[in-house]
Scaffold this motif. Structure first.
Motif, mmCIF file in Angstrom:
data_model
loop_
_atom_site.group_PDB
_atom_site.id
_atom_site.type_symbol
_atom_site.label_atom_id
_atom_site.label_comp_id
_atom_site.label_asym_id
_atom_site.label_seq_id
_atom_site.Cartn_x
_atom_site.Cartn_y
_atom_site.Cartn_z
ATOM 1 N N CYS A 49 0.880 -1.171 0.000
ATOM 2 C CA CYS A 49 0.000 0.000 0.000
ATOM 3 C C CYS A 49 0.917 1.220 0.000
ATOM 4 C CB CYS A 49 -0.910 0.038 1.221
ATOM 5 S SG CYS A 49 -1.845 1.596 1.265
ATOM 6 N N PRO A 50 1.093 1.850 -1.139
ATOM 7 C CA PRO A 50 2.029 2.971 -1.233
ATOM 8 C C PRO A 50 1.701 4.132 -0.289
ATOM 9 C CG PRO A 50 1.361 2.244 -3.416
ATOM 10 C CD PRO A 50 0.518 1.496 -2.445
ATOM 11 N N GLU A 51 0.431 4.377 -0.039
ATOM 12 C CA GLU A 51 0.110 5.519 0.833
ATOM 13 C C GLU A 51 0.545 5.236 2.264
ATOM 14 O OE1 GLU A 51 -3.897 6.994 -0.094
ATOM 15 O OE2 GLU A 51 -3.397 6.768 -2.214
ATOM 16 N N GLN A 52 0.401 3.981 2.696
ATOM 17 C CA GLN A 52 0.917 3.626 4.025
ATOM 18 C C GLN A 52 2.446 3.642 4.014
ATOM 19 O OE1 GLN A 52 -0.901 -0.119 5.213
ATOM 20 N NE2 GLN A 52 -2.604 0.979 6.165
ATOM 21 N N LEU A 53 3.057 3.143 2.932
ATOM 22 C CA LEU A 53 4.526 3.150 2.845
ATOM 23 C C LEU A 53 5.066 4.581 2.888
ATOM 24 C CD1 LEU A 53 5.196 0.474 0.042
ATOM 25 C CD2 LEU A 53 5.758 0.271 2.474
ATOM 26 N N GLY A 54 4.263 5.524 2.415
ATOM 27 C CA GLY A 54 4.667 6.928 2.414
ATOM 28 C C GLY A 54 4.442 7.616 3.750
ATOM 29 N N GLY A 55 3.965 6.859 4.733
ATOM 30 C CA GLY A 55 3.850 7.412 6.081
ATOM 31 C C GLY A 55 2.480 7.957 6.428
ATOM 32 N N LEU A 56 1.492 7.767 5.568
ATOM 33 C CA LEU A 56 0.149 8.256 5.897
ATOM 34 C C LEU A 56 -0.567 7.254 6.801
ATOM 35 C CD1 LEU A 56 -0.823 9.632 2.373
ATOM 36 C CD2 LEU A 56 -0.241 10.982 4.402
ATOM 37 N N THR A 57 -1.458 7.777 7.626
ATOM 38 C CA THR A 57 -2.182 6.921 8.567
ATOM 39 C C THR A 57 -3.390 6.282 7.890
ATOM 40 O OG1 THR A 57 -3.553 8.771 9.222
ATOM 41 C CG2 THR A 57 -1.580 8.366 10.543
ATOM 42 N N THR A 58 -3.949 5.266 8.526
ATOM 43 C CA THR A 58 -5.219 4.684 8.096
ATOM 44 C C THR A 58 -6.121 4.648 9.318
ATOM 45 O OG1 THR A 58 -4.003 3.285 6.561
ATOM 46 C CG2 THR A 58 -6.304 2.703 6.974
ATOM 47 N N PRO A 59 -7.325 5.218 9.249
ATOM 48 C CA PRO A 59 -7.832 5.992 8.112
ATOM 49 C C PRO A 59 -7.106 7.330 7.931
ATOM 50 C CG PRO A 59 -9.409 5.998 9.948
ATOM 51 C CD PRO A 59 -8.283 5.125 10.356
ATOM 52 N N ARG A 60 -7.346 7.944 6.784
ATOM 53 C CA ARG A 60 -6.732 9.240 6.448
ATOM 54 C C ARG A 60 -7.709 10.019 5.563
ATOM 55 N NH1 ARG A 60 -4.352 4.960 4.252
ATOM 56 N NH2 ARG A 60 -4.493 4.619 2.002
ATOM 57 N N ASP A 61 -7.445 11.293 5.409
ATOM 58 C CA ASP A 61 -8.302 12.075 4.512
ATOM 59 C C ASP A 61 -8.023 11.647 3.073
ATOM 60 O OD1 ASP A 61 -9.392 13.602 6.583
ATOM 61 O OD2 ASP A 61 -7.675 14.969 6.550
ATOM 62 N N PRO A 62 -9.041 11.616 2.221
ATOM 63 C CA PRO A 62 -8.785 11.286 0.815
ATOM 64 C C PRO A 62 -7.980 12.398 0.139
ATOM 65 C CG PRO A 62 -11.072 11.975 1.129
ATOM 66 C CD PRO A 62 -10.453 11.881 2.494
ATOM 67 N N SER A 63 -7.146 12.002 -0.792
ATOM 68 C CA SER A 63 -6.309 12.969 -1.510
ATOM 69 C C SER A 63 -6.489 12.792 -3.010
ATOM 70 C CB SER A 63 -4.832 12.755 -1.159
ATOM 71 O OG SER A 63 -4.637 12.955 0.223
ATOM 72 N N GLU A 64 -6.186 13.843 -3.750
ATOM 73 C CA GLU A 64 -6.229 13.759 -5.216
ATOM 74 C C GLU A 64 -5.039 14.517 -5.801
ATOM 75 O OE1 GLU A 64 -10.025 14.870 -6.935
ATOM 76 O OE2 GLU A 64 -11.108 13.423 -5.673
ATOM 77 N N ILE A 65 -4.640 14.114 -6.986
ATOM 78 C CA ILE A 65 -3.611 14.843 -7.732
ATOM 79 C C ILE A 65 -4.285 16.084 -8.334
ATOM 80 C CG2 ILE A 65 -2.110 14.775 -9.776
ATOM 81 C CD1 ILE A 65 -1.851 11.711 -9.272
ATOM 82 N N ILE A 66 -3.645 17.232 -8.165
ATOM 83 C CA ILE A 66 -4.177 18.452 -8.791
ATOM 84 C C ILE A 66 -3.815 18.374 -10.281
ATOM 85 C CG2 ILE A 66 -4.159 20.979 -8.750
ATOM 86 C CD1 ILE A 66 -5.217 19.620 -6.161
ATOM 87 N N THR A 67 -4.776 17.986 -11.082
ATOM 88 C CA THR A 67 -4.454 17.649 -12.484
ATOM 89 C C THR A 67 -4.527 18.845 -13.426
ATOM 90 O OG1 THR A 67 -6.732 17.128 -13.113
ATOM 91 C CG2 THR A 67 -5.424 15.325 -12.143
ATOM 92 N N HIS A 68 -5.213 19.876 -13.034
ATOM 93 C CA HIS A 68 -5.468 20.993 -13.965
ATOM 94 C C HIS A 68 -5.956 20.462 -15.312
ATOM 95 C CE1 HIS A 68 -3.688 23.742 -11.091
ATOM 96 N NE2 HIS A 68 -2.575 23.038 -11.074
ATOM 97 N N GLY A 69 -6.634 19.324 -15.263
ATOM 98 C CA GLY A 69 -7.220 18.770 -16.489
ATOM 99 C C GLY A 69 -6.325 17.828 -17.268
ATOM 100 N N ASP A 70 -4.992 17.914 -17.072
ATOM 101 C CA ASP A 70 -4.139 17.029 -17.888
ATOM 102 C C ASP A 70 -2.875 16.522 -17.182
ATOM 103 O OD1 ASP A 70 -2.691 19.338 -17.805
ATOM 104 O OD2 ASP A 70 -2.561 19.627 -19.975
ATOM 105 N N LYS A 71 -2.677 16.885 -15.940
ATOM 106 C CA LYS A 71 -1.465 16.407 -15.257
ATOM 107 C C LYS A 71 -1.788 15.102 -14.513
ATOM 108 C CE LYS A 71 1.140 20.568 -15.132
ATOM 109 N NZ LYS A 71 0.699 20.840 -16.475
#
Ligand code: SF4
Length: 150
Positions: A38-60
């Motif tokens: 689970c990469p998000e846990q490997l990155g040090g985030l807790t479970t449960p945690r707030d949902p996150s998203e990539i700021i894509t600006h439509g194409d990133k």
């Protein structure tokens, strides 16, 4: 060797504290060797945690996160980019150490999604693109598919 998103195997590592258990994935893996991450846990985030998203600006997407061109933010506005990058790097390290050639990843996740991701507006809108971990695995010649492609 196959690397698999741990939530697909029923591990409660999802942001909500639940999982995305897929009988199809379990059946596919029945006679194969695999490692769950689970990469998000490997990155040090807790479970449960707030949902996150990539700021894509439509194409990133995830590759732009890795290149420093955009970030990953929680629904509370917290920048979690460094956690997502650390988790992706850890997942890659595990994959390389174990001679992984294939990955089965959870669809649409900002870490694991390999065809679509949420667009960064927290409005359930998806765009074409990869999550951060999917991108790093893809860049390192690991074949990535999601559970919907099995
Ligand atoms: S989609 Fe990936 S990062 Fe999210 S809970 Fe599943 S394994 Fe962890």
């Amino acid at each position: 060797m196959i690397i698999v998103s741990a939530c697909l195997l029923g591990e409660n590592c999802k942001y909500s504290g639940g999982n995305n258990k897929s009988e199809k994935v379990l059946e596919y893996l029945k006679d194969k060797e695999y490692i769950a991450v689970c990469p998000e846990q490997l990155g040090g985030l807790t479970t449960p945690r707030d949902p996150s998203e990539i700021i894509t600006h439509g194409d990133k997407d995830g590759k732009d996160v890795l290149n420093g061109k955009t970030k990953v933010v929680s629904n509370k506005g917290i920048d979690v980019t460094s956690n997502f990058i650390k988790g992706a790097e850890q997942a890659l390290k595990i994959a390389q150490k174990n001679n992984v050639t294939e990955a089965i990843l959870k669809a649409s996740s900002p870490s694991c999604g390999c065809r679509y991701i949420y667009d960064g507006t927290f409005s359930k809108k998806k765009i074409k693109g990869m999550g951060v971990t999917a991108s790093i695995l893809h860049e390192n010649n690991i074949k990535i598919i999601d559970e919907e492609q099995i």
